[in-house]
Motif scaffolding. Sequence first.
Motif, mmCIF file in Angstrom:
data_model
loop_
_atom_site.group_PDB
_atom_site.id
_atom_site.type_symbol
_atom_site.label_atom_id
_atom_site.label_comp_id
_atom_site.label_asym_id
_atom_site.label_seq_id
_atom_site.Cartn_x
_atom_site.Cartn_y
_atom_site.Cartn_z
ATOM 1 N N ASN A 58 0.800 -1.216 0.000
ATOM 2 C CA ASN A 58 0.000 0.000 0.000
ATOM 3 C C ASN A 58 0.838 1.273 0.000
ATOM 4 O O ASN A 58 0.284 2.372 -0.144
ATOM 5 N N HIS A 59 2.151 1.125 0.161
ATOM 6 C CA HIS A 59 3.012 2.299 0.307
ATOM 7 C C HIS A 59 4.006 2.462 -0.839
ATOM 8 O O HIS A 59 4.746 3.442 -0.873
ATOM 9 N N VAL A 60 4.036 1.532 -1.765
ATOM 10 C CA VAL A 60 5.039 1.555 -2.834
ATOM 11 C C VAL A 60 4.949 2.831 -3.663
ATOM 12 O O VAL A 60 5.977 3.441 -4.011
ATOM 13 N N SER A 61 3.751 3.272 -3.972
ATOM 14 C CA SER A 61 3.588 4.434 -4.844
ATOM 15 C C SER A 61 4.181 5.705 -4.250
ATOM 16 O O SER A 61 4.481 6.655 -4.977
ATOM 17 N N ASP A 62 4.389 5.713 -2.940
ATOM 18 C CA ASP A 62 4.896 6.907 -2.265
ATOM 19 C C ASP A 62 6.407 6.831 -2.008
ATOM 20 O O ASP A 62 6.960 7.692 -1.337
ATOM 21 N N GLN A 63 7.070 5.782 -2.536
ATOM 22 C CA GLN A 63 8.490 5.572 -2.253
ATOM 23 C C GLN A 63 9.351 5.890 -3.479
ATOM 24 O O GLN A 63 8.867 5.870 -4.615
ATOM 25 N N ASP A 64 10.637 6.187 -3.229
ATOM 26 C CA ASP A 64 11.585 6.457 -4.309
ATOM 27 C C ASP A 64 12.508 5.268 -4.572
ATOM 28 O O ASP A 64 12.880 5.004 -5.711
ATOM 29 N N ILE A 65 12.900 4.584 -3.499
ATOM 30 C CA ILE A 65 13.843 3.466 -3.588
ATOM 31 C C ILE A 65 13.270 2.294 -2.810
ATOM 32 O O ILE A 65 12.797 2.454 -1.683
ATOM 33 N N ILE A 66 13.316 1.107 -3.409
ATOM 34 C CA ILE A 66 12.817 -0.100 -2.751
ATOM 35 C C ILE A 66 13.964 -1.089 -2.635
ATOM 36 O O ILE A 66 14.593 -1.444 -3.632
ATOM 37 N N ILE A 67 14.250 -1.507 -1.415
ATOM 38 C CA ILE A 67 15.333 -2.462 -1.155
ATOM 39 C C ILE A 67 14.717 -3.796 -0.732
ATOM 40 O O ILE A 67 13.969 -3.866 0.248
ATOM 41 N N LEU A 68 15.034 -4.835 -1.483
ATOM 42 C CA LEU A 68 14.534 -6.173 -1.170
ATOM 43 C C LEU A 68 15.574 -6.913 -0.339
ATOM 44 O O LEU A 68 16.654 -7.260 -0.833
ATOM 45 N N ALA A 69 15.247 -7.138 0.929
ATOM 46 C CA ALA A 69 16.146 -7.848 1.839
ATOM 47 C C ALA A 69 15.461 -9.107 2.338
ATOM 48 O O ALA A 69 15.368 -9.361 3.541
ATOM 49 N N VAL A 70 14.951 -9.877 1.387
ATOM 50 C CA VAL A 70 14.275 -11.136 1.691
ATOM 51 C C VAL A 70 15.076 -12.274 1.069
ATOM 52 O O VAL A 70 15.903 -12.061 0.182
ATOM 53 N N PRO A 71 14.860 -13.516 1.512
ATOM 54 C CA PRO A 71 15.615 -14.650 0.962
ATOM 55 C C PRO A 71 15.386 -14.799 -0.541
ATOM 56 O O PRO A 71 14.339 -14.379 -1.064
ATOM 57 N N PRO A 72 16.332 -15.397 -1.248
ATOM 58 C CA PRO A 72 16.187 -15.576 -2.698
ATOM 59 C C PRO A 72 14.877 -16.252 -3.089
ATOM 60 O O PRO A 72 14.217 -15.848 -4.059
ATOM 61 N N GLU A 73 14.487 -17.265 -2.317
ATOM 62 C CA GLU A 73 13.289 -18.028 -2.669
ATOM 63 C C GLU A 73 11.999 -17.219 -2.495
ATOM 64 O O GLU A 73 10.950 -17.608 -3.010
ATOM 65 N N ALA A 74 12.075 -16.105 -1.769
ATOM 66 C CA ALA A 74 10.889 -15.262 -1.569
ATOM 67 C C ALA A 74 10.732 -14.216 -2.664
ATOM 68 O O ALA A 74 9.696 -13.554 -2.748
ATOM 69 N N HIS A 75 11.729 -14.066 -3.514
ATOM 70 C CA HIS A 75 11.705 -12.979 -4.489
ATOM 71 C C HIS A 75 10.595 -13.107 -5.536
ATOM 72 O O HIS A 75 10.003 -12.108 -5.930
ATOM 73 N N GLU A 76 10.329 -14.303 -5.989
ATOM 74 C CA GLU A 76 9.320 -14.455 -7.036
ATOM 75 C C GLU A 76 7.970 -13.913 -6.577
ATOM 76 O O GLU A 76 7.308 -13.149 -7.297
ATOM 77 N N GLU A 77 7.586 -14.265 -5.355
ATOM 78 C CA GLU A 77 6.306 -13.804 -4.822
ATOM 79 C C GLU A 77 6.337 -12.299 -4.558
ATOM 80 O O GLU A 77 5.378 -11.579 -4.890
ATOM 81 N N VAL A 78 7.429 -11.820 -3.963
ATOM 82 C CA VAL A 78 7.529 -10.387 -3.647
ATOM 83 C C VAL A 78 7.525 -9.558 -4.926
ATOM 84 O O VAL A 78 6.847 -8.524 -5.017
ATOM 85 N N LEU A 79 8.286 -9.986 -5.931
ATOM 86 C CA LEU A 79 8.347 -9.234 -7.184
ATOM 87 C C LEU A 79 7.006 -9.249 -7.917
ATOM 88 O O LEU A 79 6.641 -8.270 -8.585
ATOM 89 N N ALA A 80 6.276 -10.338 -7.805
ATOM 90 C CA ALA A 80 4.947 -10.397 -8.419
ATOM 91 C C ALA A 80 4.028 -9.360 -7.782
ATOM 92 O O ALA A 80 3.292 -8.646 -8.478
ATOM 93 N N SER A 81 4.077 -9.255 -6.460
ATOM 94 C CA SER A 81 3.263 -8.254 -5.763
ATOM 95 C C SER A 81 3.741 -6.851 -6.098
ATOM 96 O O SER A 81 2.932 -5.930 -6.295
ATOM 97 N N LEU A 82 5.053 -6.690 -6.176
ATOM 98 C CA LEU A 82 5.631 -5.378 -6.458
ATOM 99 C C LEU A 82 5.263 -4.904 -7.863
ATOM 100 O O LEU A 82 4.997 -3.712 -8.083
#
Length: 266
Positions: A58-82
């Motif tokens: 809900n906050h992505v649209s208000d951000q300038d830089i997004i840092i992904l500090a999640v495990p490699p295996e979580a990236h597919e799901e996180v990137l899909a949401s992102l």
Amino acid sequence: MSKEKILMIGAGRMAQAIIDGLKHADFSEILVGNNGNSERLEEVEARFGVRTTNQWQNHVSDQDIIILAVPPEAHEEVLASLSDVIDGQLVLTVAAGIDVKYLESHLPEGTPVSWLMPNTAASKAESMTLFTLGHHVTDEHEYYIEKILFSIGQFKKLTEQQVHQITPITGSGPAFVYRFADVLIKEVQKAGVTEVVAKQLVAQMVKGASEMLTSDLKCPQDLMDEVATPGGVTEKGLQVLDEHNFDQMIQEAIRKCVDFASGDEE
């Protein structure tokens, strides 16, 4: 003060090390989110004085830089949401194996991305971080990437392939140093000193050797020659390392890390 708004997705040890560095670098607008670990978010909020959220989407649209500090295996799901909510923000990841090709293929066309590979010394602002840039990163983006990296130590821009090849040294290498140090500490304790004293002695020895490597113009072999007098005690110890193929053992350990990270391990 920097007013760039940063969203950190993930709140583990590496995320916290980076958050600490960001705070010292005067990044004042930091929002931290994860996938529902409220207790961890509360700890991070109390320790670093940052804002936190359980609904980072809900906050992505208000951000300038997004840092992904999640495990490699979580990236597919996180990137899909992102991908559903992002709109041109700079996206950085600190996950092993998640290179810029992967990020660009899982995010909307034109998204600026960068792959950062720090090590755990980031918590002491002493990381040696490798990084590589995606196709859509501008000079302004790179400025902020380097400012972030400077806050956790030193850094070097490389090609994507070089990051793949060298990360097992700069990233996994500290564990090999700690393994060596652990053996030395146990040997020191056999002289009758406490573990605390043994650790102090070994840690300072490693720190001094590191300083010599950093500040001296001589190569490691020259530095070894200065310590190892011909026919002396140190030379005898080095001979034992040679007899047990120490160099080849370290090379094999690095190759194993590279193969595993690239998925080539049998």
